[in-house]
Design a protein around this motif. Structure first.
Motif, PDB file in Angstrom:
ATOM      1  N   SER A   2     -38.032  76.577  76.353  1.00 34.60           N
ATOM      2  CA  SER A   2     -38.628  77.152  75.145  1.00 34.60           C
ATOM      3  C   SER A   2     -40.005  76.559  74.882  1.00 34.60           C
ATOM      4  O   SER A   2     -40.940  77.268  74.494  1.00 34.60           O
ATOM      5  CB  SER A   2     -37.715  76.912  73.939  1.00 34.60           C
ATOM      6  N   TRP A   3     -40.137  75.249  75.101  1.00 38.39           N
ATOM      7  CA  TRP A   3     -41.406  74.586  74.809  1.00 38.39           C
ATOM      8  C   TRP A   3     -42.416  74.778  75.931  1.00 38.39           C
ATOM      9  O   TRP A   3     -43.581  75.105  75.676  1.00 38.39           O
ATOM     10  CB  TRP A   3     -41.168  73.102  74.564  1.00 38.39           C
ATOM     11  N   GLY A   8     -42.837  77.202  72.499  1.00 38.20           N
ATOM     12  CA  GLY A   8     -42.126  77.068  71.231  1.00 38.20           C
ATOM     13  C   GLY A   8     -41.916  78.371  70.497  1.00 38.20           C
ATOM     14  O   GLY A   8     -41.441  78.368  69.353  1.00 38.20           O
ATOM     15  N   TYR A  10     -40.054  81.023  71.652  1.00 41.59           N
ATOM     16  CA  TYR A  10     -38.900  81.776  72.156  1.00 41.59           C
ATOM     17  C   TYR A  10     -38.192  82.434  70.971  1.00 41.59           C
ATOM     18  O   TYR A  10     -37.808  81.747  70.022  1.00 41.59           O
ATOM     19  CB  TYR A  10     -37.948  80.833  72.894  1.00 41.59           C
ATOM     20  N   SER A  14     -34.981  78.345  68.691  1.00 43.52           N
ATOM     21  CA  SER A  14     -36.022  77.327  68.620  1.00 43.52           C
ATOM     22  C   SER A  14     -35.472  76.027  69.202  1.00 43.52           C
ATOM     23  O   SER A  14     -34.264  75.837  69.313  1.00 43.52           O
ATOM     24  CB  SER A  14     -36.451  77.104  67.169  1.00 43.52           C
ATOM     25  N   VAL A  15     -36.369  75.113  69.561  1.00 41.03           N
ATOM     26  CA  VAL A  15     -35.958  73.829  70.118  1.00 41.03           C
ATOM     27  C   VAL A  15     -35.117  73.059  69.103  1.00 41.03           C
ATOM     28  O   VAL A  15     -34.075  72.484  69.428  1.00 41.03           O
ATOM     29  CB  VAL A  15     -37.183  73.002  70.546  1.00 41.03           C
ATOM     30  N   SER A  16     -35.555  73.060  67.838  1.00 38.47           N
ATOM     31  CA  SER A  16     -34.825  72.320  66.805  1.00 38.47           C
ATOM     32  C   SER A  16     -33.448  72.929  66.563  1.00 38.47           C
ATOM     33  O   SER A  16     -32.446  72.212  66.450  1.00 38.47           O
ATOM     34  CB  SER A  16     -35.629  72.300  65.504  1.00 38.47           C
ATOM     35  N   SER A  19     -31.200  72.181  69.579  1.00 41.31           N
ATOM     36  CA  SER A  19     -30.786  70.778  69.595  1.00 41.31           C
ATOM     37  C   SER A  19     -29.706  70.517  68.551  1.00 41.31           C
ATOM     38  O   SER A  19     -28.727  69.819  68.816  1.00 41.31           O
ATOM     39  CB  SER A  19     -31.991  69.873  69.320  1.00 41.31           C
TER      40      SER A  19
END
Length: 240
Positions: A2-3, A8, A10, A14-16, A19
């Protein structure tokens, strides 16, 4: 990915958020063990394998069954006296089901939650009947000549060797019928499997990780040999 690839942006995860979901699953996977019951192959039971809640088989093909707690409650109420309902979460996405939902499942009087590491084939072989939405567990059960009830559309139901219902009002009578009459006929089963093999090409389109208590299997789609098989299959199909 994604990053580094999408910078970032996508659109689906999201990455956050990814996670957070991953960490939440890790915590759930540790805590949910307290809800597991021990598998008893000598008991009279019906088996329901839960789907991954984010699986396309549910979200796209059977959205009316996204609430699997609702499905399990209906199966529980529909069972004849003396039968237990064994439920097992999907082994490929352990920790995906909210703990509150798992707790509600275990509170149902005739329902027991099994560890996702239990071998599904062992559960199928000793079960009286398998109820599924459209899981491949139903396909495995049919190959083992076990009565299967499909609540959603599955590729193997066109064989006529399963009980396909779309109305939960018919579930109690269908369960009683499945426990009494096995729809699997060996000659038709062999013909159907042969037909499936005739239109199937080698190669994996999806990376799968299946973990059982007595077996671990990991397959990657990115291997050159597998990619060549998939490409050749597509090419042969287009030529036809």
């Amino acid at each position: 990915d994604s990053w580094s690839v999408e910078k970032g942006k996508y659109p689906y995860m999201s990455v956050s958020k990814g996670s957070y979901r991953y960490l939440l699953r890790m915590v759930r996977a540790r805590v949910e063990k307290k809800y597991y019951s021990k598998f008893n192959p000598n008991e009279k039971y019906v088996f329901y394998p839960m789907h991954d809640p984010y699986d396309g088989n549910l979200l796209a093909r059977a959205p009316q069954y996204i609430n699997q707690l609702f499905v399990i409650e209906n199966i529980s109420r529909s069972l004849p006296a003396g039968y237990q309902l064994y439920v097992k979460t999907h082994p490929g996405n352990i920790g995906a089901i909210p703990l509150g939902e798992l707790k509600k499942i275990t509170k149902l009087p005739n329902v027991m939650l099994l560890s996702p590491y239990e071998n599904s084939l062992k559960i199928i072989k000793n079960g009286a009947c398998i109820i599924t939405i459209n899981s491949t567990v139903g396909w495995e059960a049919m190959l083992l000549k076990k009565p299967v009830i499909n609540l959603g559309r599955a590729f193997y139901e066109v064989s006529g060797l399963t009980y396909a219902i779309r109305d939960l009002y018919k579930l109690p009578e269908t369960i009683k019928l499945a426990l009494r009459v096995n729809p699997v006929k060996e000659e038709i089963l062999l013909r159907f499997v042969s037909a499936i093999q005739a239109v199937t090409y080698p190669g994996d389109l999806v990376r799968t990780t299946l973990v059982y208590s007595d077996e671990t299997r990991v397959e990657e789609i990115a291997q050159d040999e597998n990619l060549e098989k998939v490409a050749e299959g597509i090419y042969d199909y287009l030529k036809q």
